[in-house]
Design a protein around this motif. Structure first.
Motif, PDB file in Angstrom:
ATOM      1  N   MET A   1      63.433   6.832  -2.885  1.00  0.00           N
ATOM      2  CA  MET A   1      62.596   7.924  -3.253  1.00  0.00           C
ATOM      3  C   MET A   1      62.112   8.634  -1.996  1.00  0.00           C
ATOM      4  O   MET A   1      61.605   8.003  -1.083  1.00  0.00           O
ATOM      5  N   ALA A   2      62.220   9.921  -1.936  1.00  0.00           N
ATOM      6  CA  ALA A   2      61.776  10.683  -0.779  1.00  0.00           C
ATOM      7  C   ALA A   2      60.259  10.808  -0.791  1.00  0.00           C
ATOM      8  O   ALA A   2      59.633  10.887  -1.826  1.00  0.00           O
ATOM      9  N   ALA A   3      59.682  10.803   0.371  1.00  0.00           N
ATOM     10  CA  ALA A   3      58.237  10.992   0.510  1.00  0.00           C
ATOM     11  C   ALA A   3      58.001  11.750   1.798  1.00  0.00           C
ATOM     12  O   ALA A   3      58.763  11.635   2.745  1.00  0.00           O
ATOM     13  N   THR A   4      56.943  12.494   1.828  1.00  0.00           N
ATOM     14  CA  THR A   4      56.574  13.227   3.017  1.00  0.00           C
ATOM     15  C   THR A   4      55.326  12.601   3.589  1.00  0.00           C
ATOM     16  O   THR A   4      54.343  12.428   2.892  1.00  0.00           O
ATOM     17  N   THR A   5      55.378  12.219   4.849  1.00  0.00           N
ATOM     18  CA  THR A   5      54.206  11.716   5.539  1.00  0.00           C
ATOM     19  C   THR A   5      54.102  12.414   6.868  1.00  0.00           C
ATOM     20  O   THR A   5      55.096  12.872   7.421  1.00  0.00           O
ATOM     21  N   VAL A   6      52.902  12.494   7.382  1.00  0.00           N
ATOM     22  CA  VAL A   6      52.702  13.114   8.682  1.00  0.00           C
ATOM     23  C   VAL A   6      51.773  12.230   9.490  1.00  0.00           C
ATOM     24  O   VAL A   6      50.732  11.820   9.013  1.00  0.00           O
ATOM     25  N   LEU A   7      52.167  11.944  10.691  1.00  0.00           N
ATOM     26  CA  LEU A   7      51.322  11.225  11.624  1.00  0.00           C
ATOM     27  C   LEU A   7      51.576  11.865  12.976  1.00  0.00           C
ATOM     28  O   LEU A   7      52.700  11.858  13.468  1.00  0.00           O
ATOM     29  N   ALA A   8      50.572  12.443  13.573  1.00  0.00           N
ATOM     30  CA  ALA A   8      50.738  13.168  14.825  1.00  0.00           C
ATOM     31  C   ALA A   8      50.249  12.304  15.985  1.00  0.00           C
ATOM     32  O   ALA A   8      49.064  12.219  16.253  1.00  0.00           O
ATOM     33  N   GLY A   9      51.169  11.645  16.670  1.00  0.00           N
ATOM     34  CA  GLY A   9      50.813  10.809  17.806  1.00  0.00           C
ATOM     35  C   GLY A   9      49.780   9.764  17.430  1.00  0.00           C
ATOM     36  O   GLY A   9      49.879   9.112  16.410  1.00  0.00           O
ATOM     37  N   ALA A  10      48.759   9.616  18.254  1.00  0.00           N
ATOM     38  CA  ALA A  10      47.712   8.628  17.997  1.00  0.00           C
ATOM     39  C   ALA A  10      46.662   9.152  17.030  1.00  0.00           C
ATOM     40  O   ALA A  10      45.848   8.399  16.534  1.00  0.00           O
ATOM     41  N   THR A  11      46.661  10.446  16.777  1.00  0.00           N
ATOM     42  CA  THR A  11      45.692  11.005  15.842  1.00  0.00           C
ATOM     43  C   THR A  11      46.352  11.227  14.495  1.00  0.00           C
ATOM     44  O   THR A  11      47.543  11.478  14.410  1.00  0.00           O
ATOM     45  N   GLN A  12      45.567  11.152  13.461  1.00  0.00           N
ATOM     46  CA  GLN A  12      46.102  11.323  12.124  1.00  0.00           C
ATOM     47  C   GLN A  12      45.904  12.759  11.670  1.00  0.00           C
ATOM     48  O   GLN A  12      44.808  13.285  11.746  1.00  0.00           O
ATOM     49  N   ALA A  13      46.980  13.365  11.194  1.00  0.00           N
ATOM     50  CA  ALA A  13      46.931  14.742  10.724  1.00  0.00           C
ATOM     51  C   ALA A  13      46.317  14.790   9.333  1.00  0.00           C
ATOM     52  O   ALA A  13      46.267  13.794   8.629  1.00  0.00           O
ATOM     53  N   SER A  14      45.838  15.945   8.954  1.00  0.00           N
ATOM     54  CA  SER A  14      45.329  16.165   7.606  1.00  0.00           C
ATOM     55  C   SER A  14      46.194  17.203   6.928  1.00  0.00           C
ATOM     56  O   SER A  14      46.799  18.037   7.583  1.00  0.00           O
ATOM     57  N   ALA A  15      46.242  17.136   5.625  1.00  0.00           N
ATOM     58  CA  ALA A  15      46.981  18.126   4.844  1.00  0.00           C
ATOM     59  C   ALA A  15      46.009  18.793   3.891  1.00  0.00           C
ATOM     60  O   ALA A  15      45.197  18.124   3.264  1.00  0.00           O
ATOM     61  N   ASN A  16      46.096  20.074   3.793  1.00  0.00           N
ATOM     62  CA  ASN A  16      45.293  20.824   2.844  1.00  0.00           C
ATOM     63  C   ASN A  16      45.661  20.364   1.436  1.00  0.00           C
ATOM     64  O   ASN A  16      46.846  20.250   1.124  1.00  0.00           O
ATOM     65  N   PRO A  17      44.676  20.102   0.563  1.00  0.00           N
ATOM     66  CA  PRO A  17      45.027  19.666  -0.782  1.00  0.00           C
ATOM     67  C   PRO A  17      45.902  20.663  -1.528  1.00  0.00           C
ATOM     68  O   PRO A  17      46.685  20.281  -2.401  1.00  0.00           O
ATOM     69  N   ASN A  18      45.825  21.925  -1.173  1.00  0.00           N
ATOM     70  CA  ASN A  18      46.666  22.937  -1.816  1.00  0.00           C
ATOM     71  C   ASN A  18      48.127  22.816  -1.399  1.00  0.00           C
ATOM     72  O   ASN A  18      48.990  23.451  -1.990  1.00  0.00           O
ATOM     73  N   ASP A  19      48.410  22.003  -0.371  1.00  0.00           N
ATOM     74  CA  ASP A  19      49.784  21.749   0.044  1.00  0.00           C
ATOM     75  C   ASP A  19      50.469  20.713  -0.835  1.00  0.00           C
ATOM     76  O   ASP A  19      51.667  20.504  -0.718  1.00  0.00           O
ATOM     77  N   CYS A  20      49.724  20.053  -1.712  1.00  0.00           N
ATOM     78  CA  CYS A  20      50.297  19.059  -2.625  1.00  0.00           C
ATOM     79  C   CYS A  20      51.133  19.807  -3.662  1.00  0.00           C
ATOM     80  O   CYS A  20      50.606  20.547  -4.489  1.00  0.00           O
ATOM     81  N   PRO A  21      52.465  19.641  -3.642  1.00  0.00           N
ATOM     82  CA  PRO A  21      53.330  20.420  -4.533  1.00  0.00           C
ATOM     83  C   PRO A  21      53.250  19.967  -5.990  1.00  0.00           C
ATOM     84  O   PRO A  21      52.949  18.812  -6.279  1.00  0.00           O
ATOM     85  N   GLY A  22      53.535  20.878  -6.890  1.00  0.00           N
ATOM     86  CA  GLY A  22      53.652  20.531  -8.296  1.00  0.00           C
ATOM     87  C   GLY A  22      54.725  19.471  -8.481  1.00  0.00           C
ATOM     88  O   GLY A  22      55.741  19.492  -7.793  1.00  0.00           O
ATOM     89  N   GLY A  23      54.483  18.510  -9.368  1.00  0.00           N
ATOM     90  CA  GLY A  23      55.430  17.445  -9.610  1.00  0.00           C
ATOM     91  C   GLY A  23      55.264  16.249  -8.683  1.00  0.00           C
ATOM     92  O   GLY A  23      56.057  15.315  -8.736  1.00  0.00           O
ATOM     93  N   TYR A  24      54.249  16.261  -7.835  1.00  0.00           N
ATOM     94  CA  TYR A  24      54.013  15.194  -6.864  1.00  0.00           C
ATOM     95  C   TYR A  24      52.706  14.465  -7.161  1.00  0.00           C
ATOM     96  O   TYR A  24      51.781  15.024  -7.762  1.00  0.00           O
TER      97      TYR A  24
END
Length: 106
Positions: A1-24
């Motif tokens: 199953m494909a998943a999208t994760t983001v981790l930027a170096g030693a700091t953790q990135a944030s995602a805007n809740p509006n970036d959560c796609p339909g069907g996810y």
């Protein structure tokens, strides 16, 4: 199953809740949709992996199905939260906070 994760170096990135796609199903490590995150297509994830295991505080169910979130991988242990289609929670509360390891439609 494909998943999208983001981790930027030693700091953790944030995602805007509006970036959560339909069907996810989308989960975040901190309240109010902040911190590390995982976006998973569909309604099933048998193991969230080391990046999010026992680290979820906020979530959004952008699927058309009710989703149950479980304490252990492979849908084991207690049902910690049941989230209706389209429902989001900026803070899942003390019963489920930092305990989610899997989820599926229920």
């Amino acid at each position: 199953m494909a998943a999208t994760t983001v981790l930027a170096g030693a700091t953790q990135a944030s995602a805007n809740p509006n970036d959560c796609p339909g069907g996810y199903v989308c989960v975040w490590g901190d309240s109010n949709y902040e911190g590390r995150f995982l976006f998973v297509p569909g309604t099933s994830r048998s193991n969230v992996g080391d990046h999010m295991n026992d680290l979820t505080t906020a979530l959004w169910n952008r699927t058309g199905s009710r989703v149950c979130f479980y304490d252990h991988s492979n849908y084991g242990g207690s049902v910690l939260a049941i989230v209706s289609p389209g429902e989001s929670r900026g803070n899942i509360g003390p019963t489920a906070n930092d305990r989610i390891s899997s989820w599926r439609a229920c």
